[in-house]
Write an enzyme that holds these catalytic residues in place. Structure first.
Site, PDB file in Angstrom:
ATOM      1  N   ASP A 139      -0.100 -16.556  26.062  1.00 11.52           N
ATOM      2  CA  ASP A 139       0.838 -17.648  25.826  1.00 11.52           C
ATOM      3  C   ASP A 139       2.118 -17.454  26.633  1.00 11.52           C
ATOM      4  OD1 ASP A 139      -0.672 -19.115  23.926  1.00 11.52           O
ATOM      5  OD2 ASP A 139      -0.083 -17.724  22.356  1.00 11.52           O
ATOM      6  N   SER A 140       2.659 -16.243  26.590  1.00  9.25           N
ATOM      7  CA  SER A 140       3.930 -15.977  27.272  1.00  9.25           C
ATOM      8  C   SER A 140       3.784 -16.067  28.789  1.00  9.25           C
ATOM      9  CB  SER A 140       4.464 -14.606  26.868  1.00  9.25           C
ATOM     10  OG  SER A 140       4.720 -14.568  25.469  1.00  9.25           O
TER      11      SER A 140
END
Length: 398
Positions: A171-172
């Site tokens: 996600d990051s």
């Protein structure tokens, strides 16, 4: 405090959890006005980004990922809410979302519709598989993107099933690539006046980190697998035991290995045919690690680190949060920062990165209460009077 590098730019954040909002966090850190849209509470219950409830012990994740953002409530499924998004888009530089592809189009808020209203708008779209392709409509989570992008297969010890790195790294990464793409699109807009779509897929952000794994296969038939704490043929670079713990040593470059041999009191190892080149050390990786481990176990970690530092050998502890809080280098660079919060009296978090010499950015405030900026955005920015705001609130639109 100087203004951040992105001061004067406005971003509408329509996502939740991490993959979209971390992009918004990065841009808010560097001065962009980020207006985060969250669903309103229904009958006084629910509402907001699910991140508001996340965190071990206390829900402290939202104060980090929503720091510096202005939070408003808005029902995006209501046509009146969709009209408000169009008004915000007219006054904004970016619109960020991480819904399943097709969701904005269903609400008549897709890029074509908003671009027709604001030719300069840059739409940042983060999803599991991207906006096109046979998998695009699937629900995409960071863990699935990490697996598809190849990272999960390489994480962990080979004697165990594939692991995760302990963070929502997929996600990051997707959010970081989204931020990078947004700034590229901004430069294009400087030249042309036109916005565009930034399409950041979680699996592709992970894939971008996969180094030479694909050409190793296509050229040599090698499929890289889990190797635990080492990279195959890169030696010595591993975690080694000490009398009171362990440290990580990276001495795989030829000149550094020669210095390491000197520190060990065995300079002859620097010219030993088994270890005197990158290739030779790679071929004898296991025996070299064992040899080093027999030496390191005789030292306390801090003593060994001092010895290696004096000899010019890269080494370090494996830090946990308490180590970070106590470390003088973290303190000197203000890598951690205490942020005021009405509920959490001792709220520390990572600072703003990267550090810019003239426009260093700042944490303006911790993630605020649900709807904290409704009056400012709906009243001052969009010009809705108190009666209009009250009507929309009563109707569950804001």
């Amino acid at each position: 405090m100087t203004q951040g590098a992105l001061a004067g730019l406005r971003l509408i954040e329509m996502g939740q959890l991490i993959a979209g909002p971390f992009c918004g966090q990065l841009m808010a850190d560097h001065g962009a006005e980020v207006i985060k849209i969250e669903p309103p509470a229904v009958n006084g219950k629910g509402g907001g980004d699910p991140m508001r409830a996340w965190g071990r012990g206390k829900p402290v994740w939202f104060p980090v990922v929503a720091r510096g953002k202005k939070c408003i409530t808005l029902n995006l499924r209501d046509k009146r809410g969709q009209d408000i998004v169009r008004k915000l888009a007219l006054k904004s530089d970016f619109l960020l979302e991480n819904f399943r592809p097709g969701t904005l189009e269903k609400w008549n808020l897709g890029f074509d519709q908003l671009h027709a209203l604001n030719r300069a708008l840059i739409m940042i779209r983060v999803s599991g598989y991207g906006q096109t392709g046979p998998y695009s409509a699937r629900a995409g989570y960071g863990s699935i993107g990490e697996a598809m992008g190849g990272m999960r297969n390489l994480a962990g010890d080979p004697s165990n099933p594939p692991s995760r790195v302990g963070l929502s790294i997929g996600d990051s990464l997707a959010a970081t690539f989204a931020c990078l793409g947004a700034l590229m699109a901004l430069n294009h807009r400087h030249r042309t006046g036109e916005g565009q779509v930034v399409d950041s897929a979680i699996y592709e952000a992970v894939l971008a980190m996969m180094e030479s794994t694909v050409p190793e296969y296509t050229e040599a038939g090698i499929i890289r697998e889990r190797t635990g704490s080492v990279l195959p043929k890169i030696a010595p670079s591993n975690v080694y035991p000490c009398a009171d713990g362990e440290i990580l040593i990276g001495a795989n470059q030829d000149s550094v290995w020669s210095r390491m041999a000197e520190v060990m009191g065995k300079p002859e190892l620097g010219s030993d045919p088994r270890y005197n080149s990158h290739v030779a050390r790679g071929e004898h990786q296991a025996e070299l690690d064992a040899l080093i481990g027999k030496w390191t176990i005789n030292f306390a970690a801090n003593d060994l680190l001092a010895l290696l530092e004096a000899g010019g050998v890269p080494a370090g502890k494996i830090f946990k949060a308490p180590d970070m809080m106590a470390d003088p280098h973290f303190a000197a660079r203000h890598a951690l920062q205490k942020v005021a919060h009405p509920e959490f009296a001792n709220l520390w978090m990572q600072s703003v990165f990267p550090k810019l010499s003239e426009t260093p950015g700042e944490i303006a405030w911790a993630g605020p209460d649900l709807g904290a900026h409704n009056e400012e955005i709906y009243g001052e920015l969009l010009g809705l009077d108190s009666a209009q705001r009250a009507e929309l609130t009563e109707a569950g639109v804001i």
